[in-house]
Design an enzyme around this catalytic site. Structure first.
Site, mmCIF file in Angstrom:
data_model
loop_
_atom_site.group_PDB
_atom_site.id
_atom_site.type_symbol
_atom_site.label_atom_id
_atom_site.label_comp_id
_atom_site.label_asym_id
_atom_site.label_seq_id
_atom_site.Cartn_x
_atom_site.Cartn_y
_atom_site.Cartn_z
ATOM 1 N N GLU A 62 44.540 48.422 45.747
ATOM 2 C CA GLU A 62 43.812 47.648 46.754
ATOM 3 C C GLU A 62 43.251 48.517 47.869
ATOM 4 O OE1 GLU A 62 46.005 44.913 44.308
ATOM 5 O OE2 GLU A 62 46.684 46.687 45.416
ATOM 6 N N HIS A 131 52.438 35.981 45.431
ATOM 7 C CA HIS A 131 51.447 35.201 44.715
ATOM 8 C C HIS A 131 51.196 33.849 45.385
ATOM 9 C CE1 HIS A 131 53.074 38.044 41.783
ATOM 10 N NE2 HIS A 131 51.986 37.869 41.054
#
Length: 329
Positions: A62, A131
């Site tokens: 990321e 998540h």
């Protein structure tokens, strides 16, 4: 002009496609966004139609995705980064708050960073921590970033295009549990006539209390307003849509008229956006308030295991209980 009934996820896909078509400098980057079409299939079919140079499958990194996008944006591109899940954004946090947010100010306005960071956020899909998180307050707290969240297909379609067209960096939160909910979208509509990106919207008019929500909680707020109507209470629901900057005039007008406000969000209460909204409303609407501004939020714990998430997430009962407490003052 014909409206189509499509899911929120498909509306985002159409919005991304339209942005790719209208500006050759728009590129999409992220893990599995190409051949797979993204873990939620939001970018499905885009690499096939626009090529691997514009819809780019990246390594699982990321910080690398966002750092590369900063360089591209400085050089005139309009990169759209997909962060697969909310909790995966933290390796890129340094890039976002130290580079993306600061570049325009650091350069005395000479360098713009027109990029979008798409983050599916929130719970309700039976997943674990990393998540199902709600990290929006970190970014709304950071000067230099614009932060928005859509709640329905029509807004998803226009807001993603507006964010990409913006010359400012935009963190774009997508309510993942609403990806499959459907609504009418005018796919041929011009953005020139679209609702402004950084504007709140009255999702349901009312006169007795104001419910403030965004992203996945707007549906809960609307359901609460419908339930309250059966008891004779008229709740106004405001979809904030923009978390930084917040559209306070719309909020203040509503609260001064209703005299009561309840804020609902999935993120933990301490240090959350609800506290900031409550403070601002108390400062501006003090003499109009009939009760304190109340908050309905997630708890101050890490996101729980999937079997426990319904106990954690704000729901209809918790929101209506807060409304009852507001009327009890």
């Amino acid at each position: 002009m014909m409206a189509e009934t499509i899911t929120l996820g498909k509306a985002l896909n159409h919005g991304l496609r339209r942005s790719l078509e209208s500006d050759p400098k728009v590129v999409i980057m992220g893990e599995d966004v190409g051949k797979l079409g993204g873990v939620f299939r939001i970018t499905d079919g885009l690499q096939k139609d626009f090529g691997e140079d514009r819809v780019i499958d990246t390594p699982l990194a990321e910080a690398g995705i966002v750092g590369t996008a900063v360089g591209l944006a400085i050089r005139g591109y309009r990169p759209v980064c997909e962060i697969q899940f909310d909790g995966f954004v933290f390796p890129a946090y340094n890039q976002i708050v130290a580079q993306v947010a600061k570049m325009f100010y650091r350069s005395k306005g000479k360098v713009r960073v027109p990029m979008v960071i798409r983050i599916p956020f929130g719970g309700g899909i039976g997943a674990v921590e990393h998540h199902s998180e709600s990290p929006e307050a970190y970014f709304a707290h950071t000067p230099g970033l614009k932060v928005v969240s859509c709640s329905n297909p029509a807004d998803a379609y226009t807001m993603i295009q507006q964010a990409i067209a913006s010359d400012d960096p935009v963190v774009f939160f997508e309510p993942k549990r609403r990806y499959w909910e459907k609504g009418e979208v005018e796919l041929d509509a011009s953005l020139a006539g679209a609702y402004p990106l950084h504007s709140a919207r009255v999702a349901r008019p009312g006169s007795d209390a104001t419910i403030l929500a965004y992203g996945p909680m707007v549906r809960v707020a609307l359901d609460a307003a419908a339930a309250a109507a059966e008891d004779g209470r008229s709740l106004e629901v405001i979809d904030l849509r923009t978390l930084s900057p917040v559209d306070y005039p719309v909020i203040f007008e509503s609260v001064k008229r209703t005299g009561r406000a309840v804020v609902v969000h999935e993120a933990p209460g301490s240090g959350g956006l609800g506290g900031e909204l409550a403070a601002r409303i108390s400062e501006e609407c003090f003499y109009s308030l009939e009760a304190p501004v109340l908050r309905v939020t997630g708890y101050d714990i890490p996101y729980p295991a999937a079997r426990s998430e319904e106990e954690y997430l704000p729901d209809l009962d918790r929101l209506l209980d807060a409304v009852d407490r507001s009327f009890g003052w």
